[in-house]
Scaffold this active site. Sequence first.
Site, short mmCIF file in Angstrom:
data_model
loop_
_atom_site.label_atom_id
_atom_site.label_comp_id
_atom_site.label_asym_id
_atom_site.label_seq_id
_atom_site.Cartn_x
_atom_site.Cartn_y
_atom_site.Cartn_z
N GLU A 143 48.24 29.69 -14.37
CA GLU A 143 47.41 29.76 -15.57
C GLU A 143 47.50 28.53 -16.47
OE1 GLU A 143 48.29 33.43 -17.60
OE2 GLU A 143 47.70 34.66 -15.90
N GLU A 176 47.63 38.21 -9.90
CA GLU A 176 48.01 39.06 -11.03
C GLU A 176 46.83 39.88 -11.50
OE1 GLU A 176 49.57 37.28 -14.64
OE2 GLU A 176 50.88 35.97 -13.47
#
Length: 456
Positions: free
Chosen positions: A167, A353
């Site tokens: 991320e 995720e």
Amino acid sequence: MNSENTYPPGFLWGAATAAYQIEGAVAEDGRGPSIWDTFSHRPGAVLRGDTGDIACDHYHRWESDLDLLVELGVNSYRFSVAWSRVLPTGAGAVNQAGLDFYGRLVDGLLERDITPMVTLYHWDLPQALQDVGGWANRDTADRFADYAGIVHRSLGDRVPYWLTLNEPYCSAFVGHLEGRHAPGIRDEATAVTALHHLLLAHGKGVQTLRADGVSGQVGITLNLTSVRAGSDAQEDVEAARRLDLFENRMFLDPVLRGQYPDDARAFYDGVTGFEFVHDGDLETINAPLDYFGVNYYERHAAVADPRDPVRGWAKVPPAEPTISGISVEPVGLKEILHRVADEYTTLPLIVTETGQALFDYVDPEREINDAERVHFYRSHIEAATEAMNDGVDLVGFFPWSFMDNFEWAWGYGHRFGMYFVDYATQERIPKQSAHWYASWLRQVGAREPLSALQVP
Ligand code: IFM
């Protein structure tokens, strides 16, 4: 939901964590401080002053934690390496004790027939590198590549899946624009510079792993949002396009197309002239990958907001917000998987995720009834499966998270785990979602040997 015949042999059914969120032991065996050690100790930075000093004490409890992964029935486990355990000052002398911890972890997984997936950078930059500019300093990309090589030379013979960054949106924008995450900077030019250096680090890291003859698969994980316009009005469509640039295309385009989007320079006009992009950087950032990781949490409807002269968008507030202030919209996961596959790449995709935070508690029967999370997992697995059945090359799914952990600025207040962690005693208790996921994993035969799965 029908689990029969849907998933290809070798599909990765896992669970995910990250070093600073679970390990604790921040000053043990030579680990150096990271930006999250510094930030979490800054008064007011984290809810109730929580820090990752102890977290889930996984550094000492890793063996019993791996046994829980077996109990859960996953065939894969995604974890991250703490850069400052391996290189306490981010560069220079290697801390062998730190590397050895991850060696034991990898061996422990393999002994349990669990495939390791290693994230090299999950937000915990060594503080010593921050002291010389952190991600705003171009040299940090080279330091990351050196670090990636060191970890790979130690674990590369046993790790089949590598992720360079987790991320980069959060590292760049939540850390350097919003200032809600370490290093707590609020400056847009710095944030975009950091973004570029993070992506450059990714590219250089991939090149280092390739040069070292990596035998595992190499990828990156982006957190992507599904963005749509709140109406057909031209100004809302344009607002959605700007939001999509900011949240998605600034990352997808350089990594998978080797260019910043056409509208990026106009968007950042007056903020930065992209002087930080050197010749050859975008080719480096566009280094060929073996798979691509998607983290999914948010779906947004954007409308024009004239009160915000810079961005000019507002997100339509969710009708039923979760405690994180977002909505549960599984269709967004399907949309994102389709988008990446249809518009960007033919690489195999892995949902690295997805998950939901709740205020879980142990009830008088010693149960943790997280029915919302069960619904979340079920519906998101369903959405991902629909994308796969439509032809998207999906090869894995990792709920966030294996166990409750240090949820960054929310400290221990937000729980994301399938295992409840009693932080006072470090007891782990399976929630209803762990029981549900375990039964799902049995249905799909997640831990059956591949040869057995291939038998008709
Ligand atoms: O806990 C985080 C994780 O570290 C990165 N992705 C989002 C999760 C939930 O907020």
